[in-house]
Design a protein around this motif. Sequence first.
Motif, PDB file in Angstrom:
ATOM      1  N   GLU A  48      47.329  23.332  53.433  1.00 11.74           N
ATOM      2  CA  GLU A  48      46.116  23.147  52.635  1.00 11.74           C
ATOM      3  C   GLU A  48      45.284  24.427  52.621  1.00 11.74           C
ATOM      4  O   GLU A  48      44.715  24.810  51.609  1.00 11.74           O
ATOM      5  CB  GLU A  48      45.294  21.978  53.181  1.00 11.74           C
ATOM      6  CG  GLU A  48      45.863  20.629  52.765  1.00 11.74           C
ATOM      7  CD  GLU A  48      45.065  19.455  53.293  1.00 11.74           C
ATOM      8  OE1 GLU A  48      45.059  18.416  52.630  1.00 11.74           O
ATOM      9  OE2 GLU A  48      44.450  19.579  54.375  1.00 11.74           O
ATOM     10  N   LEU A  49      45.263  25.072  53.778  1.00 13.88           N
ATOM     11  CA  LEU A  49      44.528  26.321  53.896  1.00 13.88           C
ATOM     12  C   LEU A  49      45.206  27.424  53.078  1.00 13.88           C
ATOM     13  O   LEU A  49      44.549  28.189  52.369  1.00 13.88           O
ATOM     14  CB  LEU A  49      44.492  26.716  55.375  1.00 13.88           C
ATOM     15  CG  LEU A  49      43.239  27.432  55.868  1.00 13.88           C
ATOM     16  CD1 LEU A  49      41.991  26.615  55.574  1.00 13.88           C
ATOM     17  CD2 LEU A  49      43.355  27.685  57.369  1.00 13.88           C
ATOM     18  N   ALA A  51      47.039  27.018  50.487  1.00 16.25           N
ATOM     19  CA  ALA A  51      46.898  26.740  49.056  1.00 16.25           C
ATOM     20  C   ALA A  51      45.574  27.260  48.508  1.00 16.25           C
ATOM     21  O   ALA A  51      45.428  27.473  47.311  1.00 16.25           O
ATOM     22  CB  ALA A  51      47.021  25.242  48.810  1.00 16.25           C
ATOM     23  N   GLU A  52      44.607  27.473  49.402  1.00 14.97           N
ATOM     24  CA  GLU A  52      43.305  27.960  48.938  1.00 14.97           C
ATOM     25  C   GLU A  52      43.303  29.464  48.704  1.00 14.97           C
ATOM     26  O   GLU A  52      42.339  30.029  48.207  1.00 14.97           O
ATOM     27  CB  GLU A  52      42.228  27.584  49.965  1.00 14.97           C
ATOM     28  CG  GLU A  52      41.935  26.102  49.936  1.00 14.97           C
ATOM     29  CD  GLU A  52      40.758  25.730  50.811  1.00 14.97           C
ATOM     30  OE1 GLU A  52      39.712  25.390  50.258  1.00 14.97           O
ATOM     31  OE2 GLU A  52      40.886  25.809  52.045  1.00 14.97           O
ATOM     32  N   ASN A  53      44.415  30.072  49.094  1.00 11.35           N
ATOM     33  CA  ASN A  53      44.551  31.508  48.913  1.00 11.35           C
ATOM     34  C   ASN A  53      44.570  31.848  47.419  1.00 11.35           C
ATOM     35  O   ASN A  53      45.360  31.305  46.658  1.00 11.35           O
ATOM     36  CB  ASN A  53      45.869  31.940  49.567  1.00 11.35           C
ATOM     37  CG  ASN A  53      45.925  33.424  49.793  1.00 11.35           C
ATOM     38  OD1 ASN A  53      45.432  34.188  48.947  1.00 11.35           O
ATOM     39  ND2 ASN A  53      46.494  33.818  50.900  1.00 11.35           N
ATOM     40  N   GLU A  54      43.690  32.762  47.008  1.00 17.03           N
ATOM     41  CA  GLU A  54      43.520  33.072  45.592  1.00 17.03           C
ATOM     42  C   GLU A  54      44.725  33.790  44.983  1.00 17.03           C
ATOM     43  O   GLU A  54      44.941  33.731  43.785  1.00 17.03           O
ATOM     44  CB  GLU A  54      42.278  33.955  45.376  1.00 17.03           C
ATOM     45  CG  GLU A  54      40.992  33.359  45.898  1.00 17.03           C
ATOM     46  CD  GLU A  54      40.495  32.206  45.044  1.00 17.03           C
ATOM     47  OE1 GLU A  54      40.768  32.216  43.827  1.00 17.03           O
ATOM     48  OE2 GLU A  54      39.856  31.280  45.585  1.00 17.03           O
ATOM     49  N   LEU A  68      51.940  27.569  44.137  1.00 18.46           N
ATOM     50  CA  LEU A  68      51.064  26.419  44.374  1.00 18.46           C
ATOM     51  C   LEU A  68      51.822  25.107  44.204  1.00 18.46           C
ATOM     52  O   LEU A  68      51.659  24.177  44.983  1.00 18.46           O
ATOM     53  CB  LEU A  68      49.874  26.458  43.414  1.00 18.46           C
ATOM     54  CG  LEU A  68      48.741  27.382  43.825  1.00 18.46           C
ATOM     55  CD1 LEU A  68      47.704  27.463  42.720  1.00 18.46           C
ATOM     56  CD2 LEU A  68      48.095  26.910  45.112  1.00 18.46           C
ATOM     57  N   ILE A  92      53.921  24.523  47.198  1.00 19.93           N
ATOM     58  CA  ILE A  92      53.091  24.093  48.327  1.00 19.93           C
ATOM     59  C   ILE A  92      52.667  22.629  48.141  1.00 19.93           C
ATOM     60  O   ILE A  92      52.707  21.825  49.076  1.00 19.93           O
ATOM     61  CB  ILE A  92      51.852  25.007  48.473  1.00 19.93           C
ATOM     62  CG1 ILE A  92      52.298  26.416  48.891  1.00 19.93           C
ATOM     63  CG2 ILE A  92      50.879  24.442  49.502  1.00 19.93           C
ATOM     64  CD1 ILE A  92      51.181  27.433  48.901  1.00 19.93           C
ATOM     65  N   LYS A 104      35.592  29.036  56.841  1.00 22.89           N
ATOM     66  CA  LYS A 104      35.446  29.166  55.387  1.00 22.89           C
ATOM     67  C   LYS A 104      34.180  28.491  54.920  1.00 22.89           C
ATOM     68  O   LYS A 104      33.645  28.799  53.856  1.00 22.89           O
ATOM     69  CB  LYS A 104      36.642  28.509  54.673  1.00 22.89           C
ATOM     70  CG  LYS A 104      37.868  29.360  54.627  1.00 22.89           C
ATOM     71  CD  LYS A 104      38.807  28.835  53.566  1.00 22.89           C
ATOM     72  CE  LYS A 104      39.845  29.899  53.241  1.00 22.89           C
ATOM     73  NZ  LYS A 104      40.512  29.621  51.986  1.00 22.89           N
ATOM     74  N   ILE A 135      42.078  18.493  55.387  1.00 24.73           N
ATOM     75  CA  ILE A 135      40.934  19.364  55.646  1.00 24.73           C
ATOM     76  C   ILE A 135      39.699  18.858  54.920  1.00 24.73           C
ATOM     77  O   ILE A 135      38.594  18.838  55.474  1.00 24.73           O
ATOM     78  CB  ILE A 135      41.274  20.816  55.221  1.00 24.73           C
ATOM     79  CG1 ILE A 135      42.187  21.432  56.282  1.00 24.73           C
ATOM     80  CG2 ILE A 135      40.016  21.640  55.038  1.00 24.73           C
ATOM     81  CD1 ILE A 135      42.675  22.811  55.930  1.00 24.73           C
ATOM     82  N   LEU A 186      39.723  23.521  47.954  1.00 23.01           N
ATOM     83  CA  LEU A 186      40.786  22.805  47.258  1.00 23.01           C
ATOM     84  C   LEU A 186      40.954  21.416  47.888  1.00 23.01           C
ATOM     85  O   LEU A 186      41.177  21.294  49.088  1.00 23.01           O
ATOM     86  CB  LEU A 186      42.075  23.612  47.384  1.00 23.01           C
ATOM     87  CG  LEU A 186      43.342  23.021  46.811  1.00 23.01           C
ATOM     88  CD1 LEU A 186      43.160  22.603  45.368  1.00 23.01           C
ATOM     89  CD2 LEU A 186      44.460  24.043  46.920  1.00 23.01           C
ATOM     90  N   ILE A 246      48.663  20.437  43.155  1.00 25.47           N
ATOM     91  CA  ILE A 246      48.047  20.156  44.452  1.00 25.47           C
ATOM     92  C   ILE A 246      46.851  19.220  44.342  1.00 25.47           C
ATOM     93  O   ILE A 246      46.811  18.168  44.958  1.00 25.47           O
ATOM     94  CB  ILE A 246      47.617  21.452  45.170  1.00 25.47           C
ATOM     95  CG1 ILE A 246      48.864  22.312  45.408  1.00 25.47           C
ATOM     96  CG2 ILE A 246      46.922  21.124  46.481  1.00 25.47           C
ATOM     97  CD1 ILE A 246      48.634  23.493  46.279  1.00 25.47           C
TER      98      ILE A 246
END
Lengths: 425, 253
Positions: A237-238, A240-243, A250, A253, B50, B133, B196, B246
């Motif tokens: 989840e972390l 996937a937040e990567n830009e 994505l 993932i 974050k 999360i 996200l 996602i």
Amino acid sequence: MKLLNYTLGYLSIALLAIISVWAVVFYLNLIDEVRDSLDDGLENNKMVIIQKVQKDSTTLARAGFSAHSYAIRQIPERLGLQVKDRYTDTLMYTPSEEDLEPFRMLTTAFIHQGNYYELKVVASTIEEDDLLEGLLYSMIWLYVFILISVVVINNLLLRRIWTPFYRLLDKLKTFRLDRDQSIETTTTRVKEFKELNETVDRLVTQTVNTYHSQKQFIENAAHELQTPLAISLNKLELLAENEDLSDKHLEAIGQVIETLHRLSRLNKSLLLISKIENNQYGEMTKVSINEIVKTLISEYEDFAGIRKVHIHVQENAGLDAFMNKDLAAILLSNLLKNAIIHNIRGGDVQLTLNANSLVISNTGIDVPLKQQKMFRRFQKESNKKSSIGLGLAIAKAIADLYDMDLSYSYYQERHEMKINFKKSR
Amino acid sequence: MIVYRTLQTLRSCQSFPTLSSFIHQLCTMKLLLVEDESDLLEVIQQSLEKEQYVVETADTYAQALHKIISFEYDCILLDIMLPDGDGLHLLAELKAMDKSDNVIIISAKDSVEDKIKGLDMGADDYLVKPFHIAELNARIKSVLRRKALNGRDTLKVGNLGIDLRERQAEVGDVELLLNRKEFDILSYLLINKNRLVNKAALAEQIWGDYMDEADDYEFMYSQIKNLRRKLKESDAGIEIQTIYGIGYKLIPV
């Protein structure tokens, strides 16, 4: 057939055979003995008569048996020389019985003053058919008497001897692997029963241990999986937040997250089953099934709506159950969910609440499902990716826990699940 | 699920004394994370950072005890299964110090008894591993909001404000009319703004555990579609982005 009667059956046949053979042998011996004794008597009579003849020759003049037990007639020398002592059975008229009666006859010959005479000596003998009849009746009585004795002895003695066995059997009948820890055996002096008790005891202990360690294993494994699952899920989840990630990355993932999510649900379901089976849901209360049904229907509104499935409720009576509230909700929601998922577009689900039972009937595929298979774990009727096949197994485990009857039927092209809440009461 | 619902009811019924009501949400919040599994500790810490929290960690009972005695935290995430001691004892210590109302238990045990025990000992919430999360964020923020706000439970992003207690949403001064599910989706995304949110996490939050058919997000898509339309019509300064494969991300525009 009970063991006692079983042995009795064989015993009666064997006894019948033994007694019959014995009766034949006994009869033949008896007849033989009687003949022997009669023949001796006849021999003696013969001597007496011959001596009598020597003294008193008038005896020779008598013809036929008349009132005597002997008859003499003169025979030519040629015949006289051929005669040997001969014993025969014959029938003669007796005035006392006014009938022909069996006699034993000795036919012999002697010489008196140069003439040959034939002598027939008779003695009354037993009537063989009378003897046979008498013997048969006493045999039957003996047989009946022995059988009664055997039954009585069997019932008194054997029943007592077999007591440990029947006790053990009763214990085994009520034994439940998920409830009982061991089996209690009664002490006995009989070696076989001792061995049986010991063997059963060992087997039960072993099985119980295996059962518990397996249950423990499932529980532990499921527990231990939670943390690694949490790590993988959260890391993804972390990530996937990567830009910098492209849509392709994505998507990949997302698929892994989905899979982990499924794994986590599977794990939770396994834990749930294991907890239900371990009876770790205490706290039973009176639960209104009507209320739960209403709540669930509002929860599933959207879900059913999107599939164009209509839900109808028919409350014939107020239905209460004495059980854990959470489990009641899980049980009903699993069934309701199934009825919605395995439905057709524009189909319907009909819930009927009766005083003792709840019937959930739904439209669906027009093939009846297999009842014996559907409640098994990981049994999937559909090949839906997301379905883990534990929903009905969980429902069944809950129903079993509270001795409820959960059954499936296919009637008029509708799938019907029925929970009978008061089976045992 | 039932327990969770009970929790929600409990939470909404409690009105905490607002000792630190002047603390604004934008102030830096200090969190203590007690978790013995180093990988999980690391990933949760990264995620919390974050959110601009100051995160301190402890991976043993002794270390955690030392920290709770020495420092003040706005929220404590507590794993109750620690190698050198029972996390519930830590909770008892916190209760003795009257600091237990900001503890969220994170545990692999999800039995009702464990949850009730933890909550009885003063924990504010109970989160079962594995969790999303987004869910952890939501729970933490719920604890922090209650600590910080005086009787009101509101969130504001741009010109959009929502009142979680009254279940109302406003754009500027105009009320935004949403149905129950739409409001739930919006508030969950708002709590996790700029983050996200996995669609499974969202579905679980809005529809509960019952809704575990993963390929049945269809019902969610239609709700989101309606929500987007309503947000656009009322000129709300936020946008719900779809992250392909996602989930969703709510961002101010």
